[in-house]
Scaffold this motif. Structure first.
Motif, PDB file in Angstrom:
ATOM      1  N   LEU A  39       0.806  -1.223   0.000  1.00  0.00           N
ATOM      2  CA  LEU A  39       0.000   0.000   0.000  1.00  0.00           C
ATOM      3  C   LEU A  39       0.839   1.273   0.000  1.00  0.00           C
ATOM      4  O   LEU A  39       0.592   2.164  -0.829  1.00  0.00           O
ATOM      5  N   PRO A  40       1.831   1.441   0.888  1.00  0.00           N
ATOM      6  CA  PRO A  40       2.630   2.677   0.820  1.00  0.00           C
ATOM      7  C   PRO A  40       3.443   2.794  -0.465  1.00  0.00           C
ATOM      8  O   PRO A  40       3.658   3.905  -0.964  1.00  0.00           O
ATOM      9  N   LEU A  41       3.886   1.652  -1.012  1.00  0.00           N
ATOM     10  CA  LEU A  41       4.608   1.707  -2.284  1.00  0.00           C
ATOM     11  C   LEU A  41       3.684   2.174  -3.402  1.00  0.00           C
ATOM     12  O   LEU A  41       4.092   2.956  -4.281  1.00  0.00           O
ATOM     13  N   PHE A  43       1.131   4.113  -2.975  1.00  0.00           N
ATOM     14  CA  PHE A  43       0.900   5.545  -2.739  1.00  0.00           C
ATOM     15  C   PHE A  43       2.050   6.376  -3.298  1.00  0.00           C
ATOM     16  O   PHE A  43       1.829   7.421  -3.931  1.00  0.00           O
ATOM     17  N   LEU A  44       3.284   5.920  -3.096  1.00  0.00           N
ATOM     18  CA  LEU A  44       4.432   6.632  -3.644  1.00  0.00           C
ATOM     19  C   LEU A  44       4.416   6.622  -5.174  1.00  0.00           C
ATOM     20  O   LEU A  44       4.769   7.629  -5.810  1.00  0.00           O
ATOM     21  N   LEU A 250      10.567  10.764   5.273  1.00  0.00           N
ATOM     22  CA  LEU A 250      10.433   9.352   4.921  1.00  0.00           C
ATOM     23  C   LEU A 250      11.392   8.479   5.727  1.00  0.00           C
ATOM     24  O   LEU A 250      11.027   7.377   6.155  1.00  0.00           O
ATOM     25  N   ALA A 253       9.948   8.118   9.182  1.00  0.00           N
ATOM     26  CA  ALA A 253       8.831   7.169   9.184  1.00  0.00           C
ATOM     27  C   ALA A 253       9.336   5.734   9.127  1.00  0.00           C
ATOM     28  O   ALA A 253       8.825   4.851   9.842  1.00  0.00           O
ATOM     29  N   LEU A 254      10.345   5.492   8.296  1.00  0.00           N
ATOM     30  CA  LEU A 254      10.894   4.141   8.174  1.00  0.00           C
ATOM     31  C   LEU A 254      11.565   3.695   9.470  1.00  0.00           C
ATOM     32  O   LEU A 254      11.353   2.559   9.943  1.00  0.00           O
ATOM     33  N   LYS A 257       8.951   2.986  12.151  1.00  0.00           N
ATOM     34  CA  LYS A 257       8.278   1.708  11.907  1.00  0.00           C
ATOM     35  C   LYS A 257       9.180   0.537  12.285  1.00  0.00           C
ATOM     36  O   LYS A 257       8.730  -0.441  12.912  1.00  0.00           O
TER      37      LYS A 257
END
Length: 287
Positions: A39-41, A43-44, A250, A253-254, A257
């Protein structure tokens, strides 16, 4: 009869853990977890397409490819230095803050008098924003590492302390009465009943404190730092480089996580004895 009961007790943990082990071997949510990573990939990729198509202005929202190129141009050694400095600050501050929170939180949870004495002050201090602490700590400690680590420790302290107090106070009264019936000493009551029963809530507080530690670290590095991801944010803002700002975001965030995932893995190992509704659902899905 005694022999049969002892035999059953010896083999009960193995039989009870069998469905749980099977549930771990076959994860029913595997597809959803993979989708959560995709999902985040996706979105990017959408942002990349919107920028390239001219829908989004690149000086406001840079394309992910531009962000990756900027981070690559920083160089692995320089970027690794910024990441390493920020990570060490978070680990040091979180370790100090959470350790103090565990000790004071346990004392306040066990003593209502101590809780009544300290809770009003702690609640008032908890409401102070992170940026309000910065000028005070700089005035007291200078511009070295001490104020940065102290600020991170402050951010981690309060959620952990609150969760420890709430966890101990929220232990089922029947469990406490069971310990009293068996005439457990105060130390045994804490180690065998209060602490295990409050561990789930304590780990929730630790994970919350870890996320706040990253936030407070950025607040410290935005004002008084020459290295770190917060410094990259400040440098990108002052030089008008949104690609550098978004790149630092980013990376934060990484790292947040990854650190939360490590703490979540530790929580799963420590609390593997739990028989929760989630474990039962996983067992039923395997069957």
């Amino acid at each position: 009869m005694a022999t049969d009961e002892s035999f059953a007790l010896q083999h009960l943990p193995h039989t009870a853990n069998a469905p749980r082990a099977a549930a771990r071997a076959r994860d029913p949510l595997r597809r959803w977890r993979i989708a959560g990573l995709i999902l985040p990939l996706a979105f990017l990729a959408l942002i990349e397409w919107l920028v390239r198509a001219g829908v989004l202005a690149e000086h406001l929202v840079p394309a992910p490819s531009s962000i990756a190129e900027t981070l690559w141009q920083l160089g692995g050694e320089r970027l690794g230095r910024h990441i390493g400095v920020s990570t060490l600050r978070v680990l040091a501050g979180f370790g100090i803050g959470s350790a103090l929170a565990l000790l004071l939180g346990a004392a306040m949870g066990l003593s209502r008098r101590l809780d009544a004495l300290l809770d009003p002050a702690f609640q008032a201090l908890r409401a102070i924003p992170s940026l309000a602490w910065v000028p005070i700590l700089l005035l007291w400690m200078g511009i070295d590492e001490a104020p940065k680590i102290t600020l991170v420790a402050i951010g981690a302290f309060f959620p952990v302390q609150l969760s420890v107090v709430a966890g101990i106070r929220g232990v089922d009264r029947k469990l406490v009465e069971l310990g009293e019936v068996n005439r457990l000493s105060p130390r045994a009551m804490f180690t065998r009943i209060l602490l295990p029963a409050s561990l789930p809530q304590i780990f929730t507080g630790l994970r919350t404190g870890l996320s706040l530690a990253w936030m407070f670290m950025v607040a410290a590095e935005l004002i008084a730092a020459t290295r770190g991801l917060g410094y990259l944010l400040s440098d990108g803002r002052e030089t008008g480089r949104p690609d550098l700002v978004f790149g630092a975001i980013l990376l934060l965030a990484l790292l947040g996580k990854l650190s939360d995932s490590v703490l979540k893995l530790i929580e799963a190992r420590v609390l593997s004895w739990r028989d929760t509704a989630d474990e039962r659902a996983a067992s039923r899905s395997v069957r």
